[in-house]
Write a protein that holds these residues in place. Sequence first.
Motif, PDB file in Angstrom:
ATOM      1  N   ILE A   1      39.993  -5.212 -22.272  1.00  0.00           N
ATOM      2  CA  ILE A   1      38.643  -4.801 -22.653  1.00  0.00           C
ATOM      3  C   ILE A   1      38.143  -3.780 -21.647  1.00  0.00           C
ATOM      4  CG2 ILE A   1      36.273  -5.529 -23.097  1.00  0.00           C
ATOM      5  CD1 ILE A   1      37.348  -8.287 -23.819  1.00  0.00           C
ATOM      6  N   LEU A   2      37.928  -2.574 -22.129  1.00  0.00           N
ATOM      7  CA  LEU A   2      37.530  -1.451 -21.290  1.00  0.00           C
ATOM      8  C   LEU A   2      36.083  -1.076 -21.600  1.00  0.00           C
ATOM      9  CD1 LEU A   2      38.952   0.359 -19.203  1.00  0.00           C
ATOM     10  CD2 LEU A   2      39.644   1.847 -21.073  1.00  0.00           C
ATOM     11  N   CYS A   3      35.223  -1.147 -20.594  1.00  0.00           N
ATOM     12  CA  CYS A   3      33.804  -0.830 -20.772  1.00  0.00           C
ATOM     13  C   CYS A   3      33.548   0.628 -20.438  1.00  0.00           C
ATOM     14  CB  CYS A   3      32.948  -1.705 -19.869  1.00  0.00           C
ATOM     15  SG  CYS A   3      33.096  -3.447 -20.212  1.00  0.00           S
ATOM     16  N   ALA A   4      32.863   1.302 -21.363  1.00  0.00           N
ATOM     17  CA  ALA A   4      32.540   2.717 -21.184  1.00  0.00           C
ATOM     18  C   ALA A   4      31.339   3.060 -22.057  1.00  0.00           C
ATOM     19  CB  ALA A   4      33.732   3.590 -21.578  1.00  0.00           C
ATOM     20  N   TYR A   5      30.614   4.086 -21.689  1.00  0.00           N
ATOM     21  CA  TYR A   5      29.486   4.526 -22.510  1.00  0.00           C
ATOM     22  C   TYR A   5      29.977   4.861 -23.913  1.00  0.00           C
ATOM     23  CZ  TYR A   5      27.004   5.037 -18.085  1.00  0.00           C
ATOM     24  OH  TYR A   5      26.433   4.804 -16.862  1.00  0.00           O
ATOM     25  N   ALA A   6      29.190   4.469 -24.917  1.00  0.00           N
ATOM     26  CA  ALA A   6      29.583   4.678 -26.316  1.00  0.00           C
ATOM     27  C   ALA A   6      29.662   6.148 -26.689  1.00  0.00           C
ATOM     28  CB  ALA A   6      28.604   3.955 -27.248  1.00  0.00           C
ATOM     29  N   LEU A   7      28.859   6.970 -26.053  1.00  0.00           N
ATOM     30  CA  LEU A   7      28.855   8.409 -26.325  1.00  0.00           C
ATOM     31  C   LEU A   7      29.404   9.164 -25.128  1.00  0.00           C
ATOM     32  CD1 LEU A   7      28.108  10.976 -27.890  1.00  0.00           C
ATOM     33  CD2 LEU A   7      25.799  10.783 -26.958  1.00  0.00           C
ATOM     34  N   GLY A   8      30.512   9.816 -25.309  1.00  0.00           N
ATOM     35  CA  GLY A   8      31.086  10.657 -24.258  1.00  0.00           C
ATOM     36  C   GLY A   8      32.271  10.014 -23.577  1.00  0.00           C
TER      37      GLY A   8
ATOM     38  N   ARG B   1      36.276  10.303 -24.494  1.00  0.00           N
ATOM     39  CA  ARG B   1      37.161  10.883 -23.476  1.00  0.00           C
ATOM     40  C   ARG B   1      38.367   9.963 -23.270  1.00  0.00           C
ATOM     41  NH1 ARG B   1      35.109  12.484 -17.374  1.00  0.00           N
ATOM     42  NH2 ARG B   1      37.083  13.285 -16.594  1.00  0.00           N
ATOM     43  N   LEU B   2      38.111   8.672 -23.200  1.00  0.00           N
ATOM     44  CA  LEU B   2      39.194   7.704 -23.023  1.00  0.00           C
ATOM     45  C   LEU B   2      40.110   7.657 -24.239  1.00  0.00           C
ATOM     46  CD1 LEU B   2      37.132   4.861 -21.349  1.00  0.00           C
ATOM     47  CD2 LEU B   2      38.856   6.308 -20.241  1.00  0.00           C
TER      48      LEU B   2
END
Length: 199
Positions: free
Chosen positions: A51-58, A62-63
């Motif tokens: 489970i990788l947490c990242a901003y939903a936009l951008g 990128r990931l």
Amino acid sequence: FTIDFEPVKCHTFITESTFGLPVFKWQDQSVVIGEINSWWKENKEAGKTSILCAYALGKAQRLLTAVDQSIGDIYVHGSVANVNEALSNNGAVLPETIRVTNEIDKSLYKGNLVITPVSGLGSSWVNKFSPYETAMVSGWMNIRGMKRRRAVQRGFVLSDHADWSGLNEAVKATGAERVVVTHGYQSAYARFLCEQGLD
């Protein structure tokens, strides 16, 4: 999903300074993505969901375009799926992902990657992925103790903001005599620029 920076000569330059301290120095993206891919592979071999947490936009997009899709399937939180759909409807080319829904058999997540905003970790939503490992992708992972505060097991340092060197290169490239600093470590960065003879 990169945009080239084009310096424009000017007298006054306005800059953000989210990471406006010398401690913030980014590694090349390929190094960080290699670490993420290795983490995902290790989790897959252990029979866990990554489970990788990242901003939903951008950051999420990128990931998506950078990780090794041959490792497994990529599932996304509804907010990431909605952003992906809006971007795709406007010409963006993104890899195929699967929206997480209640109808998906929980066993299908094992060994695969789930991209979610950090808010996804703070609810029972994550229980369907068990057993799992969590990680966050952010420039803030450069600060010791931030993983613990964000309640994740691993942190990967990758940011869409300029690091210390990038900020200084941008200011220098403009040739500006006056720099307006906003957001983040603005006082510290403004003080540094004044010490360099800038207004």
